[in-house]
Scaffold this motif. Structure first.
Motif, PDB file in Angstrom:
ATOM      1  N   THR A  42     -26.424  30.536 -20.599  1.00 47.34           N
ATOM      2  CA  THR A  42     -26.941  30.730 -19.728  1.00 47.34           C
ATOM      3  C   THR A  42     -27.557  29.054 -19.000  1.00 47.34           C
ATOM      4  O   THR A  42     -26.466  28.278 -19.891  1.00 47.34           O
ATOM      5  CB  THR A  42     -28.380  30.556 -19.762  1.00 47.34           C
ATOM      6  N   ARG A  43     -27.465  28.744 -17.844  1.00 48.00           N
ATOM      7  CA  ARG A  43     -27.051  27.128 -17.727  1.00 48.00           C
ATOM      8  C   ARG A  43     -28.560  27.006 -17.067  1.00 48.00           C
ATOM      9  O   ARG A  43     -29.330  27.455 -16.330  1.00 48.00           O
ATOM     10  CB  ARG A  43     -25.938  27.160 -16.112  1.00 48.00           C
ATOM     11  N   TYR A  44     -29.152  25.797 -17.256  1.00 52.50           N
ATOM     12  CA  TYR A  44     -29.990  25.533 -17.311  1.00 52.50           C
ATOM     13  C   TYR A  44     -30.332  24.293 -16.622  1.00 52.50           C
ATOM     14  O   TYR A  44     -29.323  23.411 -15.941  1.00 52.50           O
ATOM     15  CB  TYR A  44     -30.165  24.630 -18.508  1.00 52.50           C
ATOM     16  N   ARG A  45     -30.732  24.773 -14.920  1.00 50.47           N
ATOM     17  CA  ARG A  45     -30.313  23.893 -13.959  1.00 50.47           C
ATOM     18  C   ARG A  45     -28.745  23.413 -13.761  1.00 50.47           C
ATOM     19  O   ARG A  45     -28.761  22.664 -13.476  1.00 50.47           O
ATOM     20  CB  ARG A  45     -31.375  22.831 -13.720  1.00 50.47           C
ATOM     21  N   PRO A  46     -28.070  24.535 -13.235  1.00 53.07           N
ATOM     22  CA  PRO A  46     -27.266  23.958 -13.055  1.00 53.07           C
ATOM     23  C   PRO A  46     -26.376  23.453 -11.591  1.00 53.07           C
ATOM     24  O   PRO A  46     -27.386  23.301 -11.193  1.00 53.07           O
ATOM     25  CB  PRO A  46     -26.240  25.354 -12.062  1.00 53.07           C
ATOM     26  N   ASP A  47     -25.873  22.393 -11.548  1.00 53.09           N
ATOM     27  CA  ASP A  47     -25.534  21.328 -10.242  1.00 53.09           C
ATOM     28  C   ASP A  47     -25.031  21.887  -9.199  1.00 53.09           C
ATOM     29  O   ASP A  47     -24.320  23.633  -9.331  1.00 53.09           O
ATOM     30  CB  ASP A  47     -24.041  20.818 -11.070  1.00 53.09           C
ATOM     31  N   THR A  48     -25.475  22.215  -8.301  1.00 52.10           N
ATOM     32  CA  THR A  48     -25.309  22.154  -6.829  1.00 52.10           C
ATOM     33  C   THR A  48     -24.092  22.170  -6.160  1.00 52.10           C
ATOM     34  O   THR A  48     -23.852  21.055  -6.206  1.00 52.10           O
ATOM     35  CB  THR A  48     -26.550  22.494  -5.858  1.00 52.10           C
ATOM     36  N   TRP A  49     -23.244  22.232  -5.160  1.00 54.37           N
ATOM     37  CA  TRP A  49     -21.777  21.948  -4.651  1.00 54.37           C
ATOM     38  C   TRP A  49     -22.352  21.784  -3.045  1.00 54.37           C
ATOM     39  O   TRP A  49     -22.327  22.913  -2.573  1.00 54.37           O
ATOM     40  CB  TRP A  49     -20.952  22.794  -4.911  1.00 54.37           C
ATOM     41  N   GLY A  50     -23.179  20.377  -2.613  1.00 53.30           N
ATOM     42  CA  GLY A  50     -23.612  20.083  -1.448  1.00 53.30           C
ATOM     43  C   GLY A  50     -22.718  20.209  -0.441  1.00 53.30           C
ATOM     44  O   GLY A  50     -22.043  19.447  -0.600  1.00 53.30           O
ATOM     45  N   VAL A  51     -23.455  18.976   0.734  1.00 50.72           N
ATOM     46  CA  VAL A  51     -22.931  18.985   2.146  1.00 50.72           C
ATOM     47  C   VAL A  51     -21.887  17.918   1.341  1.00 50.72           C
ATOM     48  O   VAL A  51     -20.375  17.285   1.377  1.00 50.72           O
ATOM     49  CB  VAL A  51     -23.507  18.318   3.051  1.00 50.72           C
TER      50      VAL A  51
END
Length: 391
Positions: free
Chosen positions: A308-317
């Motif tokens: 599982t992934r704890y606080r996955p990184d988001t691909w933002g603007v």
């Protein structure tokens, strides 16, 4: 700025200029590490399309400026200087080979004539010493500078992207391979940090830290530290159940293998079709079909992963902007190189006869797009807490 009438508190209203500035990097708005690698690979692709020293120097300047503006104080961020030194060493070795072993480029401007070593008949075509021409040296300089620029672009990605966060973002099917890659990528930065720490300790004790003696006395503690990190990493991976996978039906395993293998074959065939004139009609459809099949195989293969992934990184603007800037640099230089003989001559200055390189305006303007991450990526915090937080 307004002042409260009863409490005496002040409420600051952000100005339009402050809204446009890149925010300080925190745990929630950190840039996705994959965006840094796409940006750096875009610059490297552009460098592989030219031997113009002016354009290559501009690429090095763009990468260095972005690294200086957005590098943190993390251990891996200190590896950029080592990559720059490695690039200079590669450039020097390439010039030394051109002087000692000659160059395939014929030249008429002789700079110096070295004593030539006679070789046996089976070594025909190879010479040691002899004439050193200006054309051969310039050709070696252009060739070595291109390779040095590629190394600096890779060093920029190593200095800006967190390798642990990059591992978290990989698909589940590539997790085992990603662990091996991340361990390999972090070896050089950790080794450099150990050497710097030990040299500083020796200087504080009044002991020499330069020369062969200093290197030999620093080497043993560095190897000992690398061994300790390897044992600690193995223990941590074993405690976290590394290598454990879920049971999947045999049909899903076969489908995954077929999609992945067929997708890779399709990508290779489509890329070959795009690079040849005969395959211009089928190249793009085959490439897209191969990519779709490979992505489907990776998605099915990820079902075997139980992590599982704890606080996955988001691909933002901002990640899109950073990645798009590097991709735009590569795409524009590739398009410019295909416009005609004039563009090819501008990207590859001639050495026979010797001609002074010129700076083509459109490729230079395209390379300057690579400066965008220095203004849109989150700025590193003063305490570098975002770089030192565990993932």
């Amino acid at each position: 700025m307004t002042t409260g009438e009863n409490t005496g508190t002040r409420t600051t209203t952000p100005t339009p200029r402050s809204r446009l500035r890149a925010p300080r990097a925190t745990r929630t708005n950190a840039l996705h590490p994959g965006a840094w690698w796409i940006w750096a690979l875009g610059l490297g692709t552009a460098a592989s399309r030219t031997t113009n020293p002016l354009l290559l120097a501009l690429l090095v300047g763009v990468a260095g400026y972005v690294v200086a503006a957005r590098r943190t104080e993390a251990p891996w961020a200190r590896s950029y200087g080592a990559f720059v030194k490695l690039a200079l060493a590669v450039l020097g070795i390439r010039l030394a080979f051109a002087v000692l072993l000659g160059s395939p480029i014929p030249g008429t401007h002789t700079l110096v004539t070295l004593p030539e070593l006679p070789l046996p008949d089976w070594a025909q075509g190879i010479r040691v010493g002899g004439r050193v021409t200006a054309e051969g040296l310039v050709f070696a300089l252009y060739d070595g500078l291109k390779l040095a620029t590629l190394l600096i672009c890779v060093g920029a990605a190593n200095a800006l992207a967190n390798p642990a966060r990059l591992l978290k973002s990989l698909p589940g099917a590539l997790y085992e391979a990603g662990v091996a890659v991340v361990v390999a990528l972090t070896f050089a930065p950790n080794l450099i940090a150990d050497v710097q720490r030990l040299r500083a300790a020796r200087r504080l004790r009044g002991r020499p830290d330069h020369g062969l003696r200093g290197l030999l006395q620093v080497g043993l503690p560095v190897l000992e530290g690398a061994l300790e990190r390897s044992v600690a990493l193995a223990a941590a991976m074993d405690a976290r159940g590394y290598g454990r996978s879920a049971e999947v039906p045999p049909g899903v395993r076969r489908t995954t293998a077929a999609l992945t293998l067929g997708g890779l074959v399709g990508v290779c065939a489509g890329t070959y079709g795009l690079l040849t004139a005969e395959g211009g009609t089928y190249g793009l459809p085959v490439l897209l079909a191969g990519l779709a099949a490979a992505l489907g195989g990776l998605w099915l293969g990820g079902r075997r992963s139980l992590r599982t992934r704890y606080r996955p990184d988001t691909w933002g603007v901002r990640a899109w902007l950073v990645a798009a800037s590097g991709a735009a640099v590569a795409a524009l230089l590739v398009l410019y190189a295909s416009t005609g003989p004039y563009a090819y001559a501008a990207l590859h200055p001639g050495v026979v006869p010797l001609t002074a390189p010129t700076l083509p305006l459109w490729p230079a303007a395209a390379i300057l797009l690579g400066l965008l991450p220095a203004f849109v990526a989150p700025a590193p915090s003063d305490s570098a807490t975002i770089a030192k937080e565990p993932s």
